[in-house]
Design a protein around this motif. Structure first.
Motif, mmCIF file in Angstrom:
data_model
loop_
_atom_site.group_PDB
_atom_site.id
_atom_site.type_symbol
_atom_site.label_atom_id
_atom_site.label_comp_id
_atom_site.label_asym_id
_atom_site.label_seq_id
_atom_site.Cartn_x
_atom_site.Cartn_y
_atom_site.Cartn_z
ATOM 1 N N ASP A 71 0.842 -1.208 0.000
ATOM 2 C CA ASP A 71 0.000 0.000 0.000
ATOM 3 C C ASP A 71 0.872 1.250 0.000
ATOM 4 O OD1 ASP A 71 -2.266 -1.608 0.156
ATOM 5 O OD2 ASP A 71 -2.328 -1.540 2.344
ATOM 6 N N LEU A 72 1.949 1.201 0.795
ATOM 7 C CA LEU A 72 2.882 2.326 0.839
ATOM 8 C C LEU A 72 3.551 2.520 -0.518
ATOM 9 C CD1 LEU A 72 4.605 4.462 2.300
ATOM 10 C CD2 LEU A 72 6.141 2.612 2.992
ATOM 11 N N GLU A 73 3.954 1.404 -1.117
ATOM 12 C CA GLU A 73 4.614 1.468 -2.424
ATOM 13 C C GLU A 73 3.699 2.082 -3.477
ATOM 14 O OE1 GLU A 73 7.205 -1.610 -5.161
ATOM 15 O OE2 GLU A 73 5.409 -2.365 -4.172
ATOM 16 N N ALA A 74 2.431 1.683 -3.470
ATOM 17 C CA ALA A 74 1.483 2.208 -4.454
ATOM 18 C C ALA A 74 1.278 3.709 -4.273
ATOM 19 C CB ALA A 74 0.147 1.476 -4.322
ATOM 20 N N LEU A 75 1.137 4.143 -3.034
ATOM 21 C CA LEU A 75 0.934 5.569 -2.761
ATOM 22 C C LEU A 75 2.183 6.366 -3.121
ATOM 23 C CD1 LEU A 75 -0.901 7.780 -1.593
ATOM 24 C CD2 LEU A 75 0.082 7.281 0.667
ATOM 25 N N TRP A 76 3.344 5.853 -2.753
ATOM 26 C CA TRP A 76 4.600 6.548 -3.040
ATOM 27 C C TRP A 76 4.830 6.659 -4.546
ATOM 28 C CZ3 TRP A 76 7.662 9.684 -0.569
ATOM 29 C CH2 TRP A 76 8.957 9.914 -1.039
ATOM 30 N N ASP A 77 4.614 5.553 -5.271
ATOM 31 C CA ASP A 77 4.807 5.570 -6.726
ATOM 32 C C ASP A 77 3.813 6.496 -7.402
ATOM 33 O OD1 ASP A 77 6.886 3.798 -6.487
ATOM 34 O OD2 ASP A 77 5.754 2.039 -7.133
ATOM 35 N N GLN A 78 2.602 6.556 -6.871
ATOM 36 C CA GLN A 78 1.561 7.413 -7.448
ATOM 37 C C GLN A 78 1.979 8.882 -7.427
ATOM 38 O OE1 GLN A 78 -2.339 6.890 -5.636
ATOM 39 N NE2 GLN A 78 -2.903 9.007 -6.076
ATOM 40 N N ASN A 79 2.689 9.269 -6.373
ATOM 41 C CA ASN A 79 3.065 10.676 -6.203
ATOM 42 C C ASN A 79 4.550 10.937 -6.449
ATOM 43 O OD1 ASN A 79 0.402 11.501 -5.291
ATOM 44 N ND2 ASN A 79 0.854 10.373 -3.429
ATOM 45 N N ALA A 80 5.269 9.922 -6.935
ATOM 46 C CA ALA A 80 6.728 10.027 -7.075
ATOM 47 C C ALA A 80 7.165 11.209 -7.926
ATOM 48 C CB ALA A 80 7.286 8.728 -7.645
ATOM 49 N N ALA A 81 6.550 11.369 -9.079
ATOM 50 C CA ALA A 81 6.973 12.436 -9.993
ATOM 51 C C ALA A 81 6.804 13.814 -9.360
ATOM 52 C CB ALA A 81 6.185 12.350 -11.297
ATOM 53 N N ALA A 82 5.668 14.029 -8.718
ATOM 54 C CA ALA A 82 5.404 15.332 -8.100
ATOM 55 C C ALA A 82 6.349 15.584 -6.927
ATOM 56 C CB ALA A 82 3.954 15.399 -7.622
ATOM 57 N N LEU A 83 6.607 14.557 -6.125
ATOM 58 C CA LEU A 83 7.499 14.703 -4.972
ATOM 59 C C LEU A 83 8.933 14.961 -5.412
ATOM 60 C CD1 LEU A 83 6.073 11.851 -2.716
ATOM 61 C CD2 LEU A 83 5.946 14.307 -2.255
ATOM 62 N N GLN A 84 9.360 14.238 -6.441
ATOM 63 C CA GLN A 84 10.729 14.420 -6.926
ATOM 64 C C GLN A 84 10.917 15.819 -7.488
ATOM 65 O OE1 GLN A 84 11.941 11.658 -9.980
ATOM 66 N NE2 GLN A 84 14.097 11.825 -9.427
ATOM 67 N N ALA A 85 9.881 16.339 -8.128
ATOM 68 C CA ALA A 85 9.965 17.690 -8.681
ATOM 69 C C ALA A 85 10.061 18.738 -7.576
ATOM 70 C CB ALA A 85 8.742 17.962 -9.565
ATOM 71 N N LYS A 86 9.448 18.468 -6.425
ATOM 72 C CA LYS A 86 9.488 19.419 -5.307
ATOM 73 C C LYS A 86 10.882 19.513 -4.704
ATOM 74 C CE LYS A 86 4.698 19.107 -3.595
ATOM 75 N NZ LYS A 86 3.873 18.709 -2.426
ATOM 76 N N ASP A 87 11.483 18.356 -4.446
ATOM 77 C CA ASP A 87 12.797 18.322 -3.782
ATOM 78 C C ASP A 87 13.449 16.988 -4.110
ATOM 79 O OD1 ASP A 87 14.983 18.179 -2.050
ATOM 80 O OD2 ASP A 87 13.970 19.299 -0.466
ATOM 81 N N GLY A 88 14.243 16.986 -5.168
ATOM 82 C CA GLY A 88 14.845 15.746 -5.639
ATOM 83 C C GLY A 88 15.737 15.067 -4.620
#
Length: 206
Positions: A71-88
């Motif tokens: 469940d954590l993996e799915a949530l993290w992957d879902q938002n990965a692009a946006a999070l990485q763009a905020k602070d790589g």
């Protein structure tokens, strides 16, 4: 009496000044520690799931813990692009900690101590108390496979780049490497997936 009050004031002022200076100097250091993932915003949802994983694993049910970690993996992957763009950099710290936990839970024979260490590390990363370790960008055949902190790039990044490159040019060797990269990416093995993808990209660019 007036002299006593004056003497007390003269002693108190330097002490007060010292306390204020110490407070001013110590505050930024504490803020720096807490700010390591501040750029990612609110990570409480991820921390809540990680805490669930820790609690389940503590009861000895590593199978159920792995399911909750999914469940954590799915949530993290879902938002990965946006999070990485905020602070790589901060994203890399947490992503690496996530991978460590997933690998520990999905080992052939999961070790309870390794899982506990991994989930503790992940919670520290999510809470901003785990710092980037440095190491710089790492390359394979001239292709970057890590971020500036030495953390593996998401395998999806390189496999997508490889798929796009294969549209313009295709070789049997590159296709074979793509299959290996995708297989390792599906197994959450970013390091080896990126290595295969980088080899293929370098081959196509050669």
């Amino acid at each position: 009496m007036r002299n006593l009050i004056l003497s007390t004031a003269l002693i108190a002022l330097p002490v007060l000044g010292f306390v204020l200076i110490e407070t001013h100097l110590s505050t930024p250091a504490a803020a720096t520690t807490e700010a390591s993932v501040a750029g990612l915003g609110d990570l409480s949802a991820y921390a809540a799931i990680a805490s669930d994983v820790q609690a389940i694993a503590a009861k000895g049910d590593l199978v159920a813990a792995e399911k909750r970690a999914t469940d954590l993996e799915a949530l993290w992957d879902q938002n990965a692009a946006a999070l990485q763009a905020k602070d790589g950099a901060a994203w890399g710290v947490v992503d690496s900690a996530c991978d460590t936990l997933f690998h520990a839970l999905r080992a052939g024979s999961p070790d309870a101590a390794a899982v506990d260490q991994a989930v503790t590390g992940l919670l520290a990363a999510l809470q901003g108390t785990a710092q980037a370790t440095g190491g710089g960008v790492q390359y394979i055949k001239g292709i970057a496979v890590t971020d500036v902190n030495g953390h593996n790039l998401p395998c999806e990044t390189l496999t997508k780049a490889l798929a796009a490159a294969l549209v313009a040019k295709t070789t049997p060797e590159a296709v074979a490497l793509q299959a290996k990269a995708l297989e390792r990416c599906n197994a959450d093995d970013d390091a080896h997936s990126n290595a295969f993808a980088a080899e293929a990209l370098a081959l196509l660019q050669g």
